[in-house]
Design an enzyme around this catalytic site. Structure first.
Site, short mmCIF file in Angstrom:
data_model
loop_
_atom_site.label_atom_id
_atom_site.label_comp_id
_atom_site.label_asym_id
_atom_site.label_seq_id
_atom_site.Cartn_x
_atom_site.Cartn_y
_atom_site.Cartn_z
N TYR A 1 -0.64 -5.22 -10.96
CA TYR A 1 -0.48 -6.31 -9.95
C TYR A 1 -1.78 -6.04 -9.20
O TYR A 1 -2.14 -5.22 -8.71
CB TYR A 1 0.58 -7.34 -9.78
N GLU B 1 6.10 -11.63 1.96
CA GLU B 1 5.46 -12.44 0.55
C GLU B 1 5.07 -13.14 0.17
O GLU B 1 3.62 -12.80 -0.59
CB GLU B 1 6.81 -12.82 0.52
N TRP C 1 5.46 -13.45 -7.87
CA TRP C 1 4.77 -12.50 -8.27
C TRP C 1 3.68 -12.84 -9.19
O TRP C 1 4.04 -13.27 -9.75
CB TRP C 1 5.07 -11.13 -7.66
N LYS D 1 1.34 -10.16 0.81
CA LYS D 1 1.31 -9.28 -0.62
C LYS D 1 1.17 -10.23 -1.48
O LYS D 1 0.21 -9.79 -2.51
CB LYS D 1 2.37 -8.44 -0.60
N HIS D 2 1.75 -11.11 -1.88
CA HIS D 2 1.20 -11.71 -3.35
C HIS D 2 0.84 -13.11 -2.99
O HIS D 2 0.01 -13.31 -4.09
CB HIS D 2 3.36 -11.87 -4.16
N HIS E 1 13.49 -12.92 -3.59
CA HIS E 1 12.57 -11.68 -3.11
C HIS E 1 11.61 -12.45 -2.87
O HIS E 1 10.64 -12.47 -2.14
CB HIS E 1 12.90 -10.56 -4.48
#
Ligand SMILES: *[C@@H]1O[C@H](CO)[C@@H](O)[C@H](O)[C@H]1NC(C)=O
Ligand SMILES: *[C@@H]1O[C@H](CO)[C@@H](O)[C@H](O)[C@H]1NC(C)=O
Length: 402
Positions: free
Chosen positions: A85, A132, A77, A135-136, A74
């Site tokens: 977060y 991904e 993070w 966002k992270h 996935h």
């Protein structure tokens, strides 16, 4: 000869449409994220506020994604040290060409691995990777462009995807579950305790599981990081502030319809790889420098540490060792004196000749091996002598900088 070799070099460079990258900042004696007791100002050598790095894995069955005998990636993070977060931290780096960036850095092996193991449920892998990353990935403090010497555009992107894949390769969830008899089935159900115990036994620390429609679909593995994401040591950790969406009983683990892969060739088992540092830390002194503890790891969990004579102990205070660069590696000393290997035995003392050690994958290494041996795991007031030749128990050592 000079003319010949420069022609060879020129031909080599022309043949590779690859961007030559800068390098991450060198971090001497970095602290471990989420474990610091005072504020750390250099966020290129210390991940904050996202100090708990979580490698998340999917088990998608509807539709089915990835191999039938492997979990898929996935993401990675950067959670705060309390489970909250940040997300989407830098719109200017929300790239829409992840595949092209990885290709421009020559990351074809990485891309091919991602095409099998980092796959989108709707078949749009590029969009999933962009999501991904934006966002992270953009929230990881140590991956900021300003943390590189001689930064070349987007070079933090291959670093992020490579690190995530490297961690995933050490976290073979399918095998960890199968070893405990937890295998995909359209009829069997498992308890949350069973699943968590199987994964903890492989990983060494608690993990978090998630479910959808009563079926297991996600696993979260937590790490704190000593140093940067690019070159630091990922130290396994218990999750902080995560909650599970699984019920305690009746959890399904549904079969996937994909083609099985030979996992043994692409992944290592968790118990032989408790942490992961960058491949660049193979050999040399790696993170072993300054003052630190030598923490012992057996079967994926920390089990005591070394005391000043160089013996292994589980119930006392760890000795402070000093690592000093020497030759192609480093030497170790304790308050008793230099540490060395003599007659296949590790000791520290006044008459001991210092041995030059190296670091490999974040572990202490001697003669090309990170495995040391003892007659037993120490318990109570018993200390165990460490050997470089085979004995009943295998143990490896990590540096915890002070
Ligand atoms: C750890 O360092 C971070 C970053 O400087 C800081 O925000 C945090 O308060 C520190 N933690 C402690 C317990 O001092
Ligand atoms: C990727 O996109 C960025 C931002 O638009 C651009 O600057 C860069 O040149 C692109 N890289 C490649 C390899 O296409």
């Amino acid at each position: 000869m000079a003319g010949f070799s420069s022609q060879v070099v020129a031909a080599f460079l022309l043949a590779l449409p690859v961007v030559l990258a800068g390098s991450p900042k060198t971090c001497s004696n970095p602290q471990t994220s989420c474990k610091n007791t005072t504020a750390v100002s250099d966020l290129c050598c210390f991940n904050a506020p996202g100090g708990q790095l979580v490698q998340t894995q999917f088990w998608d069955t509807s539709p089915s994604t990835g191999p039938s005998n492997s979990w898929t990636i996935h993401g990675l993070w950067p959670d705060h040290c309390d489970g909250t977060y940040d997300s989407n931290c830098d719109a200017s780096r929300a790239y829409t060409n992840i595949t092209a960036i990885l290709q421009s850095y020559g990351k074809t092996d990485l891309l091919s691995y991602m095409n099998t193991y980092w796959v989108d449920i709707n078949g749009d892998d590029e969009s999933f990777w962009e999501h991904e990353w934006a966002k992270h990935g953009t929230c990881i403090s140590t991956l900021k462009p300003s943390c590189y010497t001689g930064y070349t555009a987007q070079e933090e992107v291959p670093d992020f995807f490579q690190k995530t894949v490297d961690l995933f390769k050490t976290l073979d969830s399918y095998t960890a579950l199968a070893n405990a008899g937890i295998v995909p089935s359209s009829s069997a159900t498992y308890t949350s305790t069973q699943i968590k115990a199987a994964l903890k036994s492989a990983y060494g620390f608690d993990i978090t599981i998630q479910c959808a429609s009563g079926a297991l679909d996600e696993i979260l593995y937590s790490y704190d990081v000593q140093g940067s994401v690019q070159t630091g040591l990922f130290v396994k950790a218990a999750p902080v502030g995560q909650s599970s969406s699984c019920s305690s009983t009746g959890i399904k683990y549904l079969p996937k319809s994909g083609t099985p892969v030979s996992t043994s060739t692409v992944k290592t088992t968790m118990t032989t790889s408790t942490t992961s540092a960058s491949s660049s830390s193979t050999g040399g002194s790696g993170i072993f420098s300054g003052s630190g503890y030598l923490n012992a790891f057996t079967s994926g969990s920390q089990t005591g540490c070394l005391i000043s004579a160089g013996t292994w102990y589980t119930s006392g205070t760890c000795a402070t060792y000093t690592a000093t660069a020497s030759g192609s590696g480093f030497t170790l000393t304790s308050s008793k004196g230099s540490c060395g290997i003599s007659s296949s035995t590790f000791t520290c003392g006044s008459g001991v000749t210092a041995t030059v050690f190296t670091a490999s994958g974040g572990y202490l290494s001697y003669g090309g091996s990170t495995t040391f041996y003892a007659a037993a795991v120490p318990s109570g007031s018993t200390q165990q002598t460490l050997y470089t030749t085979s004995h009943s128990v295998s143990v490896s050592f990590q540096w915890q900088a002070l």
